[in-house]
Design a protein around this motif. Structure first.
Motif, PDB file in Angstrom:
ATOM      1  N   ARG A 149      -4.738  10.654  15.989  1.00  0.00           N
ATOM      2  CA  ARG A 149      -5.732   9.703  16.607  1.00  0.00           C
ATOM      3  C   ARG A 149      -6.127   9.291  15.672  1.00  0.00           C
ATOM      4  N   LEU A 150      -6.892  10.752  14.863  1.00  0.00           N
ATOM      5  CA  LEU A 150      -7.850  10.344  13.703  1.00  0.00           C
ATOM      6  C   LEU A 150      -7.853   9.772  12.984  1.00  0.00           C
ATOM      7  N   LEU A 151      -6.513   9.814  12.123  1.00  0.00           N
ATOM      8  CA  LEU A 151      -5.812   9.169  11.146  1.00  0.00           C
ATOM      9  C   LEU A 151      -5.710   7.539  11.290  1.00  0.00           C
ATOM     10  N   GLY A 152      -4.584   7.112  12.994  1.00  0.00           N
ATOM     11  CA  GLY A 152      -4.280   6.451  13.012  1.00  0.00           C
ATOM     12  C   GLY A 152      -4.465   5.460  12.974  1.00  0.00           C
ATOM     13  N   GLU A 153      -5.944   5.123  13.606  1.00  0.00           N
ATOM     14  CA  GLU A 153      -6.622   3.961  13.651  1.00  0.00           C
ATOM     15  C   GLU A 153      -7.163   3.246  11.575  1.00  0.00           C
ATOM     16  N   LYS A 154      -7.053   4.417  11.021  1.00  0.00           N
ATOM     17  CA  LYS A 154      -7.500   3.602   9.315  1.00  0.00           C
ATOM     18  C   LYS A 154      -5.798   3.542   8.756  1.00  0.00           C
ATOM     19  N   ILE A 155      -4.620   4.101   9.365  1.00  0.00           N
ATOM     20  CA  ILE A 155      -3.477   3.780   8.832  1.00  0.00           C
ATOM     21  C   ILE A 155      -3.236   2.054   9.463  1.00  0.00           C
ATOM     22  N   GLY A 156      -3.190   2.423  10.246  1.00  0.00           N
ATOM     23  CA  GLY A 156      -2.665   0.516  11.056  1.00  0.00           C
ATOM     24  C   GLY A 156      -3.589  -0.187  10.254  1.00  0.00           C
ATOM     25  N   ALA A 157      -4.766   0.055  10.067  1.00  0.00           N
ATOM     26  CA  ALA A 157      -6.244  -1.270   9.202  1.00  0.00           C
ATOM     27  C   ALA A 157      -5.046  -1.003   7.760  1.00  0.00           C
ATOM     28  N   SER A 158      -4.764  -0.135   6.980  1.00  0.00           N
ATOM     29  CA  SER A 158      -4.707  -0.270   5.887  1.00  0.00           C
ATOM     30  C   SER A 158      -3.169  -0.556   5.949  1.00  0.00           C
ATOM     31  N   LEU A 159      -2.121  -0.912   6.854  1.00  0.00           N
ATOM     32  CA  LEU A 159      -1.109  -1.442   6.765  1.00  0.00           C
ATOM     33  C   LEU A 159      -0.699  -2.660   7.685  1.00  0.00           C
ATOM     34  N   GLY A 160      -2.346  -3.220   7.914  1.00  0.00           N
ATOM     35  CA  GLY A 160      -2.276  -4.362   8.890  1.00  0.00           C
ATOM     36  C   GLY A 160      -1.658  -4.599  10.195  1.00  0.00           C
ATOM     37  N   GLN A 161      -0.972  -3.426  10.854  1.00  0.00           N
ATOM     38  CA  GLN A 161       0.041  -3.284  12.059  1.00  0.00           C
ATOM     39  C   GLN A 161      -0.981  -2.583  12.200  1.00  0.00           C
ATOM     40  N   THR A 204      13.029  12.108   5.651  1.00  0.00           N
ATOM     41  CA  THR A 204      12.237  11.215   4.555  1.00  0.00           C
ATOM     42  C   THR A 204      10.584  11.897   4.329  1.00  0.00           C
ATOM     43  N   TYR A 205      10.689  12.589   3.428  1.00  0.00           N
ATOM     44  CA  TYR A 205       9.583  13.330   3.503  1.00  0.00           C
ATOM     45  C   TYR A 205       8.078  11.790   2.511  1.00  0.00           C
ATOM     46  N   ILE A 206       6.854  11.669   3.447  1.00  0.00           N
ATOM     47  CA  ILE A 206       6.569  10.542   3.213  1.00  0.00           C
ATOM     48  C   ILE A 206       4.696  10.579   2.261  1.00  0.00           C
ATOM     49  N   SER A 207       4.164  11.495   3.486  1.00  0.00           N
ATOM     50  CA  SER A 207       2.942  11.860   2.465  1.00  0.00           C
ATOM     51  C   SER A 207       2.758  13.562   3.537  1.00  0.00           C
ATOM     52  N   PRO A 208       2.004  14.058   2.256  1.00  0.00           N
ATOM     53  CA  PRO A 208       1.130  15.611   3.064  1.00  0.00           C
ATOM     54  C   PRO A 208      -0.118  14.762   3.865  1.00  0.00           C
ATOM     55  N   VAL A 209      -0.920  15.670   4.724  1.00  0.00           N
ATOM     56  CA  VAL A 209      -1.865  15.079   5.674  1.00  0.00           C
ATOM     57  C   VAL A 209      -2.900  15.861   5.292  1.00  0.00           C
ATOM     58  N   GLN A 253      -2.789   8.063   2.308  1.00  0.00           N
ATOM     59  CA  GLN A 253      -3.656   8.780   1.699  1.00  0.00           C
ATOM     60  C   GLN A 253      -5.257   7.740   1.020  1.00  0.00           C
ATOM     61  N   ALA A 254      -5.276   6.519   1.862  1.00  0.00           N
ATOM     62  CA  ALA A 254      -6.503   6.005   2.131  1.00  0.00           C
ATOM     63  C   ALA A 254      -7.138   6.601   2.680  1.00  0.00           C
ATOM     64  N   SER A 255      -6.387   7.038   4.155  1.00  0.00           N
ATOM     65  CA  SER A 255      -7.501   6.582   5.005  1.00  0.00           C
ATOM     66  C   SER A 255      -7.995   8.890   5.089  1.00  0.00           C
ATOM     67  N   LEU A 256      -6.846   9.453   4.030  1.00  0.00           N
ATOM     68  CA  LEU A 256      -7.266  11.391   3.743  1.00  0.00           C
ATOM     69  C   LEU A 256      -8.593  10.619   2.986  1.00  0.00           C
ATOM     70  N   ALA A 257      -9.479   9.626   2.195  1.00  0.00           N
ATOM     71  CA  ALA A 257      -9.789   9.663   1.635  1.00  0.00           C
ATOM     72  C   ALA A 257     -11.289   9.515   2.273  1.00  0.00           C
ATOM     73  N   ASP A 258     -11.422   8.466   3.430  1.00  0.00           N
ATOM     74  CA  ASP A 258     -12.305   8.420   3.485  1.00  0.00           C
ATOM     75  C   ASP A 258     -13.567   9.071   4.118  1.00  0.00           C
ATOM     76  N   LYS A 259     -14.846   9.001   3.666  1.00  0.00           N
ATOM     77  CA  LYS A 259     -15.180  10.211   4.497  1.00  0.00           C
ATOM     78  C   LYS A 259     -15.928  10.571   5.260  1.00  0.00           C
ATOM     79  N   PRO A 274      -7.869  18.499   3.715  1.00  0.00           N
ATOM     80  CA  PRO A 274      -7.010  17.146   3.855  1.00  0.00           C
ATOM     81  C   PRO A 274      -6.462  17.298   2.276  1.00  0.00           C
ATOM     82  N   ILE A 275      -5.234  17.431   2.554  1.00  0.00           N
ATOM     83  CA  ILE A 275      -3.560  17.076   1.200  1.00  0.00           C
ATOM     84  C   ILE A 275      -3.664  15.608   0.133  1.00  0.00           C
ATOM     85  N   PRO A 276      -4.090  16.081  -0.679  1.00  0.00           N
ATOM     86  CA  PRO A 276      -3.677  14.529  -1.237  1.00  0.00           C
ATOM     87  C   PRO A 276      -2.320  15.327  -2.289  1.00  0.00           C
TER      88      PRO A 276
END
Length: 325
Positions: A50-62, A118-123, A275-281, A294-296
């Motif tokens: 839930r912490l990352l979901g909104e930021k990921i959604g903003a990046s995806l546009g959905q 399918t592996y997509i991204s570490p978190v 990864q963009a959401s994890l980089a957010d300050k 966070p795991i880049p």
């Protein structure tokens, strides 16, 4: 001439396939994405999602819609995602338990961790902390070894359930220390930690974020950090290796995965969003407050890490004879 026609035909077919795949990736996503969490609402994985979901959604546009499917050590959620269409719209915030431990813990599993995803991204990753109850009288790892060797199998440790990270990590510590402990499984980390706080059980390996407030309040005794380095909030508490035990670090990572055979372009798009959401300050500050790291990294990197953990901890699970029902 005939072979030339066949070659040109194959080349055109490959070009059309590449074009279709590129088009699919460019169009993705055109509707909300579901992120399945194999834990209940309010759990560690749910909080991260839930912490990352909104930021990921903003990046995806959905929108990213969080859906909880708890139960059976993540098997219910993992089985559901494994059978979903590989179009990128059904994903899972998987933990190391589902991907690396379960295949060795269960005699029969409804999914194949190394083939169905399918592996997509570490978190994120989380360190663990070995703690003792105040009533146990144990104040260091050396004292634990001495007490356990004096009365083998008498000292007890709590866990969130058979095969859980809190169980396997303590069993690994016992093996490395050459001691025998008595396992007391509970249905969840909360009840297990409460039993140690109440003095009904002597020890527990807990995620750092859950145990630290009780350590700070003087209600639990920290013995060792299960990480490569000391915890900033516990500078005087050694790591296992510093305390003299050569045991592998218990992994506590989460990663975003999807069904097998996902389009590479879609995977890249999703990885970039995570990864963009994890980089957010602001996100980093929230994660730090939860004692999550966070795991880049790439899809390939987390897939390799999962395979390594499956090998190391799978061998231990077999050696220790740990089984989950």
């Amino acid at each position: 001439m005939q072979w030339e026609r066949r070659f040109l035909g194959a080349l055109c077919g490959a070009a059309m396939l590449w074009s279709a795949q590129a088009g699919a990736a460019d169009a993705f996503p055109d509707r909300p994405v579901r992120l399945i969490v194999p834990q209940s609402a309010g759990s560690g994985g749910d909080v991260v999602a839930r912490l990352l979901g909104e930021k990921i959604g903003a990046s995806l546009g959905q929108p990213v819609v969080i859906e909880n499917r708890p139960g059976a050590n993540g098997i219910i959620a993992a089985s559901f995602v494994a059978k979903a269409p590989a179009d990128g719209y059904t994903l899972m915030l998987a933990g190391v338990s589902q991907m690396s431990f379960n295949p060795r813990l269960y005699k029969s599993l409804a999914y194949q961790a190394d083939k169905d995803f399918t592996y997509i991204s570490p978190v994120v990753d989380t360190p663990f902390l070995l703690v003792a109850s105040k009533s146990s009288g144990i104040k260091s790892l050396k004292e634990l070894q001495t007490a356990a060797k004096a009365k083998p199998g008498t000292l007890s440790f709590a866990s969130a359930g058979a095969g859980n990270s809190t169980h396997l990590s303590t069993e690994m510590i016992a093996e490395a220390a050459g001691i025998k402990l008595m396992h007391v499984p509970f249905k969840g980390s909360g009840p297990a930690l409460n039993a140690v706080l109440g003095g009904q059980v002597d020890l527990m390996t807990s995620v750092l974020g859950a145990a630290l407030p009780q350590v700070a309040a003087g209600n639990l005794v920290p013995l060792a950090v299960l990480a490569d380095s000391r915890a900033p909030d516990l500078p005087d508490v050694p790591t296992l290796r510093e305390a003299g035990l050569q045991a592998p670090v218990m992994p506590g990572w989460f990663a975003v995965v999807g069904p097998a055979a996902m389009d590479g372009g879609v995977v890249s798009r999703l990885n970039a969003a995570v990864q963009a959401s994890l980089a957010d300050k602001a996100i980093q500050e929230r994660l730090r407050a939860l004692y999550l790291v966070p795991i880049p990294g790439t899809a390939q990197g987390i897939a390799q890490r999962a395979a390594t953990d499956a090998e190391v901890w799978g061998a231990f699970i077999q050696r220790a004879g740990v089984q989950a029902e």
